[in-house]
Design a protein around this motif. Structure first.
Motif, PDB file in Angstrom:
ATOM      1  N   ASN A  13      64.202 -15.033 100.872  1.00  0.00           N
ATOM      2  CA  ASN A  13      63.615 -15.862 101.917  1.00  0.00           C
ATOM      3  C   ASN A  13      63.128 -17.206 101.392  1.00  0.00           C
ATOM      4  N   PHE A  14      63.214 -18.200 102.268  1.00  0.00           N
ATOM      5  CA  PHE A  14      62.841 -19.586 102.003  1.00  0.00           C
ATOM      6  C   PHE A  14      61.786 -19.938 103.046  1.00  0.00           C
ATOM      7  N   GLU A  32      63.536 -18.913 106.627  1.00  0.00           N
ATOM      8  CA  GLU A  32      64.981 -18.847 106.791  1.00  0.00           C
ATOM      9  C   GLU A  32      65.593 -18.257 105.527  1.00  0.00           C
ATOM     10  N   PRO A  33      66.834 -17.837 105.556  1.00  0.00           N
ATOM     11  CA  PRO A  33      67.455 -17.293 104.334  1.00  0.00           C
ATOM     12  C   PRO A  33      67.574 -18.355 103.251  1.00  0.00           C
ATOM     13  N   THR A  34      67.316 -17.952 102.016  1.00  0.00           N
ATOM     14  CA  THR A  34      67.516 -18.855 100.884  1.00  0.00           C
ATOM     15  C   THR A  34      69.006 -19.117 100.687  1.00  0.00           C
ATOM     16  N   ARG A  35      69.346 -20.390 100.500  1.00  0.00           N
ATOM     17  CA  ARG A  35      70.741 -20.753 100.213  1.00  0.00           C
ATOM     18  C   ARG A  35      70.819 -21.167  98.742  1.00  0.00           C
ATOM     19  N   ASP A 292      52.336 -12.556 103.163  1.00  0.00           N
ATOM     20  CA  ASP A 292      53.663 -13.136 102.930  1.00  0.00           C
ATOM     21  C   ASP A 292      53.598 -14.615 102.551  1.00  0.00           C
ATOM     22  N   ASP A 293      52.463 -15.258 102.833  1.00  0.00           N
ATOM     23  CA  ASP A 293      52.342 -16.693 102.549  1.00  0.00           C
ATOM     24  C   ASP A 293      51.787 -16.989 101.164  1.00  0.00           C
ATOM     25  N   ILE A 294      51.723 -15.988 100.297  1.00  0.00           N
ATOM     26  CA  ILE A 294      51.136 -16.216  98.973  1.00  0.00           C
ATOM     27  C   ILE A 294      51.902 -17.294  98.211  1.00  0.00           C
TER      28      ILE A 294
END
Length: 325
Positions: A13-14, A32-35, A292-294
């Protein structure tokens, strides 16, 4: 007040948003998904979106990213992918500065996470704080008396490479019996799949398994999954015990998808076996309250730290001239 574009980049995740130094995230957080093979463009485009969303001009960009990073050059030397491959030399700082003219900080995600815990989490009244991340791999970081422990070559905190099963043939990045080879998200899936092929146990699981499948099957009474997770609990306790005996922390916070999605199983397993591996006084061990925001909080903490040390990356005059040419 300064507004900083903050990024938490994992193998999967990004995440990004805008934050201010007191720890408030002042925009919605986008996921969004990591590219991994197009990460420079993904970062440049996301900074453009955040520039439009911010209520003040951005003061800089702060990136927390999995893998090996070069904070002096604001680049990612090796980015881990979900399939275990790596992408080399992602010049995040240069790409962002060329597109937006902003100073950039890049920090390893585990180092950033422990900085985020120290600055914005609930560290209470402790001198030594450890954060351990159970995600695609296992990593972590240490803050002692307010200072991040980086190590001689800035690779301290590779907890996932502690050898918890040295007699095993299983390895991770060349380390035999490494903790993350068994207990990370990737390690659980791979080890269970191998055992199903080799042992043909009676189980509801198949070889196309994820770590969460294993936790789910165990909760539904699958004896094979339950037995495997008890082994994971012992390895986790051995890893945590080694960290405690080496560093004597006052608090250990735990994060990452494997732990956060299975909080009671993971923490109860560590608690059940930890005394078998512990010499020093047992510290408090708890799930990170930054959730999740760590990674975003960690990126912000790294930016604040590096700005105070005047080490935020910007291209030199010669580097700018080379770019112009």
């Amino acid at each position: 007040m300064d507004q900083v574009a903050v990024f938490g980049i994992g193998s999967t995740n990004f995440r990004y948003g805008v934050a201010v130094p007191n720890g408030d995230i002042v925009t919605d957080v986008t996921v969004e998904p990591t590219r991994p093979y197009d990460l420079e463009r993904q970062l440049v485009d996301a900074v453009a979106d955040l520039t439009a969303a911010a209520t003040e001009p951005l003061s800089g960009v702060a990136i927390s990213c999995t893998g090996l990073v070069d904070r002096n050059r604001a680049q990612i030397d090796e980015l881990d992918t979900t399939d275990g491959d790596t992408v080399d030399r992602i010049e995040a700082g240069r790409a962002i500065h060329e597109a937006h003219g902003l100073p950039v900080v890049v920090e390893n995600d585990c180092n950033a996470a422990v900085l985020g815990e120290w600055q914005y989490g609930s560290r209470d009244d402790v001198d030594t704080l450890v954060h351990v991340t159970f995600g695609t791999g296992i990593g972590g970081g240490v803050v002692d008396d307010g200072r991040l422990v980086r190590g001689e070559s800035a690779q301290a905190g590779e907890f996932g490479l502690l050898p918890v099963a040295p007699d095993s043939e299983v390895e991770s990045t060349g380390v035999t019996g490494a903790w993350e080879a068994f207990c990370s998200g990737r390690g659980i899936a791979r080890t269970v799949s191998r055992r199903i092929v080799a042992e043909e146990p009676e189980t509801t699981l198949d070889t196309e398994v994820t770590a969460q499948d294993v936790f789910r099957a165990a909760s539904e009474g699958d004896a094979f999954a339950q037995s495997f997770l008890d082994r994971v609990a012992r390895y986790n306790a051995a890893g945590i015990g080694a960290i405690c005996n080496a560093l004597n922390p006052g608090l250990i916070t735990v994060g990452g998808g494997v732990a956060m999605n299975n909080e009671h199983v993971v923490l109860d397993g560590i608690d059940r076996h930890l005394d078998d591996y512990l010499f020093v006084e047992r510290p408090e061990i708890r799930i990170s309250r930054l959730g999740d925001d760590i990674g975003l909080y960690g990126a912000l903490a790294a930016f604040v730290e590096q700005r105070s040390e005047a080490t935020v990356w910007e291209p030199t005059a010669s580097e700018r001239a080379d770019t112009d040419d």
